[in-house]
Design a protein around this motif. Structure first.
Motif, mmCIF file in Angstrom:
data_model
loop_
_atom_site.group_PDB
_atom_site.id
_atom_site.type_symbol
_atom_site.label_atom_id
_atom_site.label_comp_id
_atom_site.label_asym_id
_atom_site.label_seq_id
_atom_site.Cartn_x
_atom_site.Cartn_y
_atom_site.Cartn_z
ATOM 1 N N ASP A 5 51.548 55.472 87.833
ATOM 2 C CA ASP A 5 52.574 56.497 87.980
ATOM 3 C C ASP A 5 52.672 56.906 89.442
ATOM 4 N N PRO A 6 53.662 56.374 90.163
ATOM 5 C CA PRO A 6 53.799 56.681 91.586
ATOM 6 C C PRO A 6 54.131 58.141 91.860
ATOM 7 N N GLU A 7 54.531 58.913 90.818
ATOM 8 C CA GLU A 7 54.866 60.313 91.020
ATOM 9 C C GLU A 7 53.648 61.228 90.881
ATOM 10 N N ALA A 8 52.526 60.680 90.492
ATOM 11 C CA ALA A 8 51.323 61.497 90.333
ATOM 12 C C ALA A 8 50.793 61.921 91.698
ATOM 13 N N PRO A 9 50.384 63.206 91.844
ATOM 14 C CA PRO A 9 49.808 63.659 93.112
ATOM 15 C C PRO A 9 48.579 62.836 93.476
ATOM 16 N N GLU A 10 48.306 62.732 94.763
ATOM 17 C CA GLU A 10 47.168 61.954 95.225
ATOM 18 C C GLU A 10 45.875 62.486 94.619
ATOM 19 N N GLY A 11 45.039 61.569 94.154
ATOM 20 C CA GLY A 11 43.749 61.949 93.602
ATOM 21 C C GLY A 11 43.745 62.173 92.109
ATOM 22 N N VAL A 12 44.901 62.070 91.452
ATOM 23 C CA VAL A 12 44.977 62.302 90.011
ATOM 24 C C VAL A 12 44.427 61.092 89.253
ATOM 25 N N ASP A 13 43.518 61.347 88.325
ATOM 26 C CA ASP A 13 42.932 60.300 87.492
ATOM 27 C C ASP A 13 43.725 60.233 86.193
ATOM 28 N N LEU A 14 44.468 59.164 86.010
ATOM 29 C CA LEU A 14 45.250 58.997 84.791
ATOM 30 C C LEU A 14 44.583 58.021 83.827
ATOM 31 N N ALA A 20 42.635 70.559 82.440
ATOM 32 C CA ALA A 20 43.686 71.431 82.967
ATOM 33 C C ALA A 20 45.062 70.994 82.476
ATOM 34 N N ARG A 21 45.276 69.686 82.429
ATOM 35 C CA ARG A 21 46.575 69.172 82.004
ATOM 36 C C ARG A 21 46.728 69.268 80.483
ATOM 37 N N ILE A 22 45.631 69.091 79.753
ATOM 38 C CA ILE A 22 45.663 69.238 78.292
ATOM 39 C C ILE A 22 45.988 70.691 77.930
ATOM 40 N N TYR A 23 45.344 71.633 78.617
ATOM 41 C CA TYR A 23 45.581 73.059 78.383
ATOM 42 C C TYR A 23 47.036 73.406 78.674
ATOM 43 N N ASP A 24 47.577 72.815 79.721
ATOM 44 C CA ASP A 24 48.980 73.010 80.057
ATOM 45 C C ASP A 24 49.863 72.547 78.898
ATOM 46 N N TRP A 25 49.534 71.418 78.308
ATOM 47 C CA TRP A 25 50.307 70.898 77.174
ATOM 48 C C TRP A 25 50.183 71.825 75.976
ATOM 49 N N PHE A 26 48.974 72.322 75.693
ATOM 50 C CA PHE A 26 48.775 73.262 74.582
ATOM 51 C C PHE A 26 49.686 74.478 74.721
ATOM 52 N N TRP A 33 50.504 64.319 81.624
ATOM 53 C CA TRP A 33 50.918 62.924 81.496
ATOM 54 C C TRP A 33 50.704 62.437 80.068
ATOM 55 N N ALA A 34 51.172 61.242 79.790
ATOM 56 C CA ALA A 34 51.115 60.696 78.434
ATOM 57 C C ALA A 34 49.703 60.717 77.873
ATOM 58 N N ARG A 37 48.954 64.189 76.696
ATOM 59 C CA ARG A 37 49.717 64.533 75.491
ATOM 60 C C ARG A 37 49.148 63.828 74.266
ATOM 61 N N GLN A 38 48.724 62.592 74.445
ATOM 62 C CA GLN A 38 48.116 61.863 73.331
ATOM 63 C C GLN A 38 46.839 62.567 72.874
ATOM 64 N N PHE A 39 46.067 63.019 73.847
ATOM 65 C CA PHE A 39 44.838 63.761 73.537
ATOM 66 C C PHE A 39 45.192 65.036 72.772
ATOM 67 N N GLY A 40 46.184 65.773 73.289
ATOM 68 C CA GLY A 40 46.571 67.031 72.673
ATOM 69 C C GLY A 40 47.089 66.857 71.256
ATOM 70 N N GLU A 41 47.898 65.848 71.054
ATOM 71 C CA GLU A 41 48.446 65.597 69.719
ATOM 72 C C GLU A 41 47.338 65.272 68.729
ATOM 73 N N GLN A 42 46.349 64.504 69.162
ATOM 74 C CA GLN A 42 45.227 64.184 68.288
ATOM 75 C C GLN A 42 44.408 65.437 68.008
ATOM 76 N N ALA A 43 44.243 66.280 69.022
ATOM 77 C CA ALA A 43 43.485 67.527 68.846
ATOM 78 C C ALA A 43 44.171 68.439 67.837
ATOM 79 N N VAL A 44 45.496 68.509 67.889
ATOM 80 C CA VAL A 44 46.244 69.347 66.944
ATOM 81 C C VAL A 44 46.086 68.819 65.525
ATOM 82 N N LYS A 45 46.080 67.498 65.372
ATOM 83 C CA LYS A 45 45.878 66.908 64.050
ATOM 84 C C LYS A 45 44.495 67.268 63.504
ATOM 85 N N THR A 46 43.523 67.260 64.399
ATOM 86 C CA THR A 46 42.153 67.550 63.992
ATOM 87 C C THR A 46 41.947 69.035 63.731
#
Length: 282
Positions: A5-14, A20-26, A33-34, A37-46
């Motif tokens: 993802d060329p739009e990701a800020p420098e240093g971001v581990d994708l 922090a990003r999962i909490y933002d999605w919650f 990033w995807a 969101r995949q992590f968050g969706e699975q967490a909501v299912k659980t």
């Protein structure tokens, strides 16, 4: 910068989801990033209530900041501040005192980049600051925070470490780190914090779901580490605890709650699994 993802800020581990990003999605944010969101969706299912629990943590932050601002605190140091979302510290404080100032600190590049953009967009970058750094290095963080010119070390400061200490491992000197920060704060300063607790986990009807969430986080770049009430309480040693003391999130000044979702948690405060407290340095 990743090749995915060329739009990701420098240093971001994708390669792995980040807390922090999962909490933002919650919370309904877009700074994720995807893989998050995949992590968050699975967490909501659980654990279907996990978004409400996340909101309860954010609401507590808001209540704490409002309390501090109403009691004369007009400068804040927010460690592990995360990705900007509804109810940022400087916004909550400014609603009480327009002259309030804040230094945000986070080690996640996305959180730092978005925080800087938000401050510039709001035209308040001259009154607040954001730093990328590791809260486990108090001397470095304190020096750099003061170097911004935002904070006056001779006046009381509101130190905020909410929703982040449980990402520090059991083998790390968490209590010593907090004591170092507290030793640097001037008299009259406050320490606001929250923490996931291990107490009562096994007695909950959904304990298996919660344990599954723990295992899921432990496969991410930010594993969780629960602590007991006694351990969390010890972080406030030497401080004057503000009423009602160390309690579950929904029990801390519930009369100030604004979210309908989190108001419902008042009937079963331990459900959130988060303890919280506010202490004043004599």
């Amino acid at each position: 910068m990743t090749t995915q993802d060329p739009e990701a800020p420098e240093g971001v581990d994708l390669e792995r989801p980040n807390a922090a990003r999962i909490y933002d999605w919650f919370l309904g944010g877009t700074a994720n990033w995807a893989i998050d969101r995949q992590f968050g969706e699975q967490a909501v299912k659980t654990f279907p209530m996990i978004k409400t629990v996340a909101r309860a943590g954010r609401d507590f932050l808001g209540r704490g900041v409002r309390y501090l601002a109403r009691n004369g605190i007009d400068q804040f140091l927010d460690l592990g501040s995360g990705v900007p979302t509804v109810g940022n510290v400087h916004e909550v404080a400014a609603a009480v005192n327009p002259d309030a100032r804040c230094v945000y600190v986070d080690n996640e590049p996305v959180a730092v980049a978005h925080s800087q953009v938000l401050l510039e967009k709001e035209g308040v970058a001259d009154r607040h600051a954001v730093l990328q750094g590791d809260l486990r290095d108090p001397a470095d963080i304190w020096k750099r925070a003061l170097d911004t010119g935002v904070l006056d070390p001779n006046r009381p400061i509101g130190l905020i470490i909410v929703g982040v200490l449980y990402f520090l491992g059991e083998d790390e000197p968490v209590a010593q780190t907090i004591r170092k920060y507290l030793s640097l704060l001037p008299s009259g300063s406050y320490f606001l914090s929250s923490h996931l607790t291990s107490e009562g986990l096994g007695d909950m009807a959904d304990s298996e779901s919660r344990e599954s969430i723990m295992k899921q986080y432990n496969r991410s770049s930010t594993p969780l580490h629960l602590r007991s009430r006694a351990e969390f309480t010890s972080f406030f040693d030497g401080l004057e605890l503000v009423e009602p003391g160390i309690v579950y999130l929904p029990e801390w000044h519930p009369e100030e709650m604004e979210s309908k979702a989190t108001k419902k948690l008042a009937n079963d405060p331990s459900f959130v699994g988060h303890l919280c407290g506010l202490g004043r340095k004599p």
